[in-house]
Motif scaffolding. Structure first.
Motif, mmCIF file in Angstrom:
data_model
loop_
_atom_site.group_PDB
_atom_site.id
_atom_site.type_symbol
_atom_site.label_atom_id
_atom_site.label_comp_id
_atom_site.label_asym_id
_atom_site.label_seq_id
_atom_site.Cartn_x
_atom_site.Cartn_y
_atom_site.Cartn_z
ATOM 1 N N GLU B 99 0.844 -1.186 0.000
ATOM 2 C CA GLU B 99 0.000 0.000 0.000
ATOM 3 C C GLU B 99 0.875 1.230 0.000
ATOM 4 O OE1 GLU B 99 -3.363 -0.022 0.223
ATOM 5 O OE2 GLU B 99 -3.374 -2.197 0.123
ATOM 6 N N ARG B 100 0.345 2.293 -0.522
ATOM 7 C CA ARG B 100 1.105 3.544 -0.541
ATOM 8 C C ARG B 100 1.209 4.088 0.868
ATOM 9 N NH1 ARG B 100 -0.969 9.236 -2.306
ATOM 10 N NH2 ARG B 100 0.539 10.310 -1.133
ATOM 11 N N GLY B 101 2.391 4.437 1.290
ATOM 12 C CA GLY B 101 2.582 5.019 2.618
ATOM 13 C C GLY B 101 2.547 4.011 3.743
ATOM 14 N N SER B 102 2.412 2.739 3.414
ATOM 15 C CA SER B 102 2.389 1.755 4.501
ATOM 16 C C SER B 102 3.664 0.938 4.444
ATOM 17 C CB SER B 102 1.167 0.850 4.333
ATOM 18 O OG SER B 102 1.409 -0.380 4.943
ATOM 19 N N LYS B 103 4.178 0.589 5.632
ATOM 20 C CA LYS B 103 5.409 -0.189 5.644
ATOM 21 C C LYS B 103 5.135 -1.676 5.501
ATOM 22 C CE LYS B 103 7.023 1.907 9.249
ATOM 23 N NZ LYS B 103 7.838 2.440 10.351
ATOM 24 N N PHE B 104 3.910 -2.052 5.737
ATOM 25 C CA PHE B 104 3.633 -3.490 5.797
ATOM 26 C C PHE B 104 3.104 -3.975 4.470
ATOM 27 C CE2 PHE B 104 4.735 -3.338 10.023
ATOM 28 C CZ PHE B 104 4.140 -2.239 10.623
ATOM 29 N N TRP B 105 3.543 -5.129 4.073
ATOM 30 C CA TRP B 105 3.183 -5.674 2.785
ATOM 31 C C TRP B 105 2.191 -6.811 2.972
ATOM 32 C CZ3 TRP B 105 7.824 -6.075 -1.000
ATOM 33 C CH2 TRP B 105 8.594 -4.891 -0.891
ATOM 34 N N SER B 106 1.561 -7.198 1.883
ATOM 35 C CA SER B 106 0.730 -8.389 1.962
ATOM 36 C C SER B 106 1.204 -9.351 0.888
ATOM 37 C CB SER B 106 -0.744 -8.032 1.753
ATOM 38 O OG SER B 106 -0.979 -7.778 0.396
ATOM 39 N N CYS B 107 1.344 -10.587 1.274
ATOM 40 C CA CYS B 107 1.853 -11.590 0.335
ATOM 41 C C CYS B 107 0.922 -12.771 0.302
ATOM 42 C CB CYS B 107 3.204 -12.124 0.791
ATOM 43 S SG CYS B 107 4.293 -10.853 1.335
ATOM 44 N N LYS B 108 0.739 -13.308 -0.876
ATOM 45 C CA LYS B 108 -0.086 -14.501 -1.021
ATOM 46 C C LYS B 108 0.619 -15.441 -1.970
ATOM 47 C CE LYS B 108 -4.078 -13.454 -2.648
ATOM 48 N NZ LYS B 108 -5.492 -13.210 -3.017
ATOM 49 N N ALA B 109 0.606 -16.714 -1.636
ATOM 50 C CA ALA B 109 1.173 -17.706 -2.570
ATOM 51 C C ALA B 109 0.121 -18.749 -2.801
ATOM 52 C CB ALA B 109 2.414 -18.346 -1.978
ATOM 53 N N THR B 110 -0.275 -18.926 -4.045
ATOM 54 C CA THR B 110 -1.350 -19.882 -4.321
ATOM 55 C C THR B 110 -0.810 -21.034 -5.143
ATOM 56 O OG1 THR B 110 -1.921 -18.370 -6.083
ATOM 57 C CG2 THR B 110 -3.331 -18.359 -4.164
ATOM 58 N N HIS B 111 -1.244 -22.214 -4.738
ATOM 59 C CA HIS B 111 -0.913 -23.414 -5.506
ATOM 60 C C HIS B 111 -2.140 -23.789 -6.302
ATOM 61 C CE1 HIS B 111 2.884 -24.615 -3.599
ATOM 62 N NE2 HIS B 111 2.402 -23.965 -2.553
ATOM 63 N N ARG B 112 -1.978 -24.001 -7.563
ATOM 64 C CA ARG B 112 -3.158 -24.370 -8.358
ATOM 65 C C ARG B 112 -3.463 -25.842 -8.276
ATOM 66 N NH1 ARG B 112 -1.800 -20.542 -11.994
ATOM 67 N NH2 ARG B 112 -2.429 -18.590 -11.032
ATOM 68 N N GLY B 122 -5.017 -23.668 -0.205
ATOM 69 C CA GLY B 122 -3.748 -23.736 -0.936
ATOM 70 C C GLY B 122 -2.848 -22.542 -0.679
ATOM 71 N N GLN B 123 -3.071 -21.844 0.424
ATOM 72 C CA GLN B 123 -2.194 -20.698 0.711
ATOM 73 C C GLN B 123 -1.088 -21.101 1.663
ATOM 74 O OE1 GLN B 123 -3.580 -17.052 2.040
ATOM 75 N NE2 GLN B 123 -5.069 -16.761 0.412
ATOM 76 N N ASP B 124 0.101 -20.690 1.369
ATOM 77 C CA ASP B 124 1.231 -20.954 2.250
ATOM 78 C C ASP B 124 1.537 -19.723 3.067
ATOM 79 O OD1 ASP B 124 3.338 -23.132 0.256
ATOM 80 O OD2 ASP B 124 1.936 -23.527 1.888
ATOM 81 N N GLN B 125 2.169 -19.924 4.188
ATOM 82 C CA GLN B 125 2.702 -18.778 4.920
ATOM 83 C C GLN B 125 3.900 -18.261 4.136
ATOM 84 O OE1 GLN B 125 3.893 -19.964 8.783
ATOM 85 N NE2 GLN B 125 3.102 -18.097 9.649
ATOM 86 N N VAL B 126 3.993 -16.956 3.968
ATOM 87 C CA VAL B 126 5.086 -16.382 3.202
ATOM 88 C C VAL B 126 5.951 -15.521 4.114
ATOM 89 C CG1 VAL B 126 5.692 -14.961 1.228
ATOM 90 C CG2 VAL B 126 3.620 -16.313 1.170
ATOM 91 N N MET B 127 7.279 -15.608 3.932
ATOM 92 C CA MET B 127 8.213 -14.790 4.709
ATOM 93 C C MET B 127 8.980 -13.938 3.700
ATOM 94 S SD MET B 127 10.623 -16.201 7.749
ATOM 95 C CE MET B 127 11.071 -17.602 6.902
ATOM 96 N N LEU B 128 9.060 -12.639 3.930
ATOM 97 C CA LEU B 128 9.757 -11.753 2.999
ATOM 98 C C LEU B 128 11.157 -11.488 3.514
ATOM 99 C CD1 LEU B 128 7.302 -8.930 2.061
ATOM 100 C CD2 LEU B 128 8.573 -10.337 0.493
ATOM 101 N N ILE B 129 12.149 -11.698 2.683
ATOM 102 C CA ILE B 129 13.525 -11.421 3.084
ATOM 103 C C ILE B 129 14.099 -10.425 2.091
ATOM 104 C CG2 ILE B 129 15.777 -12.420 3.549
ATOM 105 C CD1 ILE B 129 14.393 -15.054 3.989
ATOM 106 N N PHE B 130 14.431 -9.219 2.571
ATOM 107 C CA PHE B 130 15.006 -8.203 1.688
ATOM 108 C C PHE B 130 16.508 -8.394 1.602
ATOM 109 C CE2 PHE B 130 11.266 -5.915 1.092
ATOM 110 C CZ PHE B 130 10.582 -5.878 2.289
ATOM 111 N N TYR B 131 17.087 -8.192 0.420
ATOM 112 C CA TYR B 131 18.535 -8.285 0.270
ATOM 113 C C TYR B 131 19.006 -7.180 -0.659
ATOM 114 C CZ TYR B 131 17.905 -10.440 -4.348
ATOM 115 O OH TYR B 131 17.584 -10.687 -5.648
ATOM 116 N N ASP B 132 20.247 -6.741 -0.435
ATOM 117 C CA ASP B 132 20.842 -5.693 -1.264
ATOM 118 C C ASP B 132 21.474 -6.376 -2.468
ATOM 119 O OD1 ASP B 132 22.771 -2.764 -0.462
ATOM 120 O OD2 ASP B 132 22.446 -3.720 -2.391
ATOM 121 N N GLN B 133 20.904 -6.162 -3.644
ATOM 122 C CA GLN B 133 21.322 -6.919 -4.816
ATOM 123 C C GLN B 133 22.771 -6.670 -5.195
ATOM 124 O OE1 GLN B 133 18.830 -6.224 -8.263
ATOM 125 N NE2 GLN B 133 18.184 -8.337 -8.131
ATOM 126 N N ARG B 134 23.197 -5.395 -5.113
ATOM 127 C CA ARG B 134 24.577 -5.094 -5.535
ATOM 128 C C ARG B 134 25.583 -5.796 -4.642
ATOM 129 N NH1 ARG B 134 27.832 -0.801 -3.845
ATOM 130 N NH2 ARG B 134 29.654 -0.672 -5.170
#
Lengths: 188, 589
Positions: B99-112, B122-134
């Protein structure tokens, strides 16, 4: 969710255990050691300076006094940066790994991360330490060559050395996550 | 298992689009490499991914959708994004939303494929891990994980899940070559999308290094061919060359320079580091050598040094002569065997006289010689130090000779005495079995042997005292002087070794760019709200300095002798010789 409890370490000093439950798969345990006491600091400084003054009266060289001040300052900085650990943290994340952080009094942090694939189990072990028998929490690592063997034992909370009651709290919490992880990794 | 989504921090503020990356099924983790923005044509996206897959052998695919709601009225985007799942099918399909201005994200993973009868939709718990690509792209893990084999089109991840993430990002460099200013059919967002990073100096150096390396490699091969020519294999020269530490050092340096300027490219990062370390160490050496050279040649220091050298040698010789005169008299009131005393005393005195004459002969040339040797400092500080150590060894050669004479005499004495003592007792040394055996001697053998033994035993007080006072005293002084010389030489060699083997480039890299040398990773839990997926920040844990030195230490030439104190004392007591250079077959303690 945060919870703070106070325990004691093997010498009787006060410890504070802070448990943070971020999610069902991620928990953090933070053990804070007793801070540097002003009394011991004053005692050491006075001893060093008295000794330096004694030498000065013998040698009549004022370099000794400045050297003593220098040594005291450097010694204190070195102690705060390399020896005195303020807080030890254990972060356990399901299906990722276990992370141990030690924060020193000068703000330095040293971190070790062990991947979940290498962790065999988390246990409480007994050890003979000087004249005492103490309990310590440790992580057992898998041996890549032998499937049922243990390649390394990594102790946790080494400088805080909490007593058994504190360790049992941490142990129970971690075992919940490890059990869940083993169950999900066993199923395809 | 919890599904882990590795998301680059640079894409956190990008516009909505498709997530492109690699799915690792063994660890149930999705490594997002870039975001494809609207508008795009699905066929072109699939072509680009196929190209990248072929070039980098990483199984890049469309993993899901990314929705960054900037305005309120973008609900229609949500339906559009869901429709995309039908075009690019991937199992599981990831849907990240911010969302704009919000720090929290929403994630969904669906298995067909999972049927709905299992209860959970079919939803899994999702964990977000940020990494510095460079940083993850440029860093190297220590110890290097066993790389998956490169033949398979989609490389399988070996044990060590995080090593797979590093490996994926490092090998997908092809994907990061296009930036937003390129007129390609597909618009990507990644760490280089603001403009590809490059440095003019680095590019120029790369272009110039080819011909320079070739030229220097030819030059160095000529020099090494000249040095291994037949002339140097003749006996006196080859003996001298092998004993001088200067030659060892020069050979070592030549070997290092040949390695640096060889036209072969480095095969793996460890070899590249080694080349860089050697280059920096050679530069530092030459710089320090030039500083030493300028210091020496200014203010006529060489002249002062040469002037001071001859009086010091004279002084030492005079002191030794006084000592010998004292020992030839009655030292400390002890009475010695006159004849032996006089013989050895005169022999040593004549030796000292020869040495002083030699020094006086050389004195007009010393300044010239020192001046020319000082010029060798431009080859490097280590070469200058090796030359200094060799000069010390040559100037104190007479002390070494005294020590050798005394030690040999003493050794012979001890051998004779022990052998005759065995004969006196009726025993013999069995060389085959290396032990003492009983032996039946003839009567005349026993007679002569006992006679000699008796003479030696009665001479023993005189000779032992003589030895203790004369040879051993002189020997002790010589040995003390020799120990001093050996210590000084040892310190010089230690310094040379340090300059040779310290990996300065690696240490500098660890100081200035700590993420390049990684011992592992560390995680930090970001702000968390109940009900939202867990967000973690993955950072690089740099290698500690001690491990950097241990891993990247350069091999030293090892041309200094190693003696422990115990073996030194043992050698002194039994009269064995202590050589100033390394012997072949010398056992290292």
């Amino acid at each position: 969710m945060e919870a703070e409890q106070s325990f004691s370490d093997i010498c009787g000093g006060r410890l504070a255990l802070q448990c943070r439950y971020y999610s069902p798969s991620c928990r953090e345990f933070c053990v804070s050691c007793p801070r540097l006491s002003l009394r011991s600091l004053t005692a050491v400084t006075c001893t060093v300076w008295l000794a330096a003054y004694g030498l000065f009266t013998l040698c009549e060289n004022s370099m000794i006094l400045s050297a003593a001040i220098f040594i005291t300052l450097l010694g204190l900085l070195g102690y705060l940066h390399f020896v005195k650990i303020d807080q030890e943290t254990l972060l356990i994340i399901d299906s990722l790994g276990i992370q141990m952080t030690s924060s020193y009094a000068s703000g330095k942090e040293s971190t070790t991360f062990i991947e979940m694939g290498k962790v065999k189990d988390l246990v409480i072990n007994e050890a003979i330490y000087m004249q005492k028998v103490i309990y310590y929490l440790c992580i057992l690592l898998k041996d890549p060559v032998e499937p049922h063997g243990i390649s390394q034992v990594v102790p946790v909370f080494q400088s805080a050395k909490p007593r058994l009651d504190c360790l049992i709290e941490v142990y129970r919490s971690c075992q919940e996550i490890l059990a869940h992880q083993k169950a999900t990794s066993a199923s395809p | 298992m919890v599904l882990k989504a590795f998301f680059p921090t640079c894409c956190a503020s990008a516009d909505s689009g498709l997530l492109v990356g690699r799915w690792v099924p063994e660890q149930s983790s999705a490594v997002v490499l870039a975001v494809v923005h609207f508008p795009f044509i699905p066929i072109q996206v699939k072509e680009l991914l196929a190209q990248v897959q072929q070039a980098s052998r990483v199984g890049v695919a469309v993993l899901g959708t990314w929705c960054h709601r900037r305005q309120e009225s973008e609900e229609s985007l949500g339906h559009f994004l869901e429709g995309l799942g039908a075009i690019f099918s991937h199992e599981p399909w990831l849907q990240l939303c911010r969302e704009r201005g919000s720090k929290f994200w929403s994630c969904k993973a669906t298995h067909r494929q999972v049927p709905a009868s299992l209860g959970a939709p079919g939803q899994d718990q999702v964990m977000l891990i940020f990494y510095d690509q460079r940083k993850v792209l440029l860093s190297q893990l220590h110890p290097p994980a066993a790389l998956p084999d490169h033949q398979a089109g989609d490389a399988t991840a070996s044990a060590g899940g995080l090593a797979a993430v590093f490996d994926t990002v490092a090998r997908s460099e092809v994907l990061f070559r296009s930036d937003q200013f390129d007129e390609g059919p597909v618009r990507l967002s990644h760490w280089q999308s603001e403009g590809v990073e490059a440095s003019i100096l680095v590019e120029l150096a790369k272009q110039a290094s080819g011909p320079i390396c070739l030229l220097l490699a030819c030059l160095l091969s000529l020099i090494s061919a000249a040095s291994t020519s037949r002339v140097f294999k003749l006996w006196p020269l080859s003996f001298i060359w092998s004993k001088l530490s200067t030659c060892e050092q020069l050979r070592h340096r030549l070997g290092q320079l040949t390695l640096i300027f060889s036209t072969q490219k480095a095969e793996n990062p460890a070899q590249l580091m080694r080349k860089a370390n050697m280059l920096v160490s050679v530069f530092l050496d030459v710089a320090l050598g030039l500083a030493l050279l300028s210091w020496l040649h200014g203010k006529d220091r060489i002249g002062q040094l040469a002037d001071a050298l001859v009086p010091v040698a004279d002084h030492v010789a005079e002191e030794l002569q006084h000592l010998l005169q004292w020992l030839m008299g009655a030292p400390a009131g002890l009475k010695m065997n006159r004849a032996l005393d006089q013989v050895l005393g005169r022999f040593f005195l004549y030796h000292i006289h020869l040495w002083i004459s030699y020094i006086h002969l050389m004195s007009p040339f010393i300044e010239r010689i020192l001046w020319h040797l000082g010029l060798s400092a431009c080859l490097g500080l280590t070469v200058a130090l090796s030359i200094l150590s060799d000069i010390i060894a040559l100037l104190t050669f007479h002390i070494y000779c005294f020590y050798v004479y005394g030690a040999r005499l003493y050794c012979m004495k001890i051998c004779g005495l022990s052998s005759l003592w065995r004969l006196f007792r009726g025993k013999k040394w069995n060389v085959l079995r290396q032990r003492v055996d009983s032996c039946s001697y003839d009567l005349d053998q026993l007679f002569i042997g006992t006679l000699l033994f008796t003479i030696l035993v009665f001479l023993l007080p005189t000779t032992a005292l003589y030895y203790l006072v004369f040879t051993l005293a002189l020997n002790t002084i010589c040995v003390q002087l020799r120990l001093l010389v050996v210590t000084v030489q040892g310190l010089i060699h230690l310094l040379v070794d340090l300059v040779n083997s310290l990996p300065l480039y690696s240490l500098g890299l660890r100081l200035c760019r700590p993420y390049r040398l990684a011992a592992g990773v560390k995680f930090r839990v970001l702000e968390h709200e109940a009900g939202r997926p867990l967000r973690l920040l993955m950072q690089i844990n740099p290698l500690p300095y001690s491990r950097v030195v241990h891993t990247y230490r350069l091999p030293s030439c090892g041309c200094h002798p190693k003696h422990s104190w115990g073996s030194l004392c043992r050698k002194l007591f039994f009269g064995e010789l202590i050589y100033p250079w390394r012997q072949r077959g010398d056992k290292q303690d």
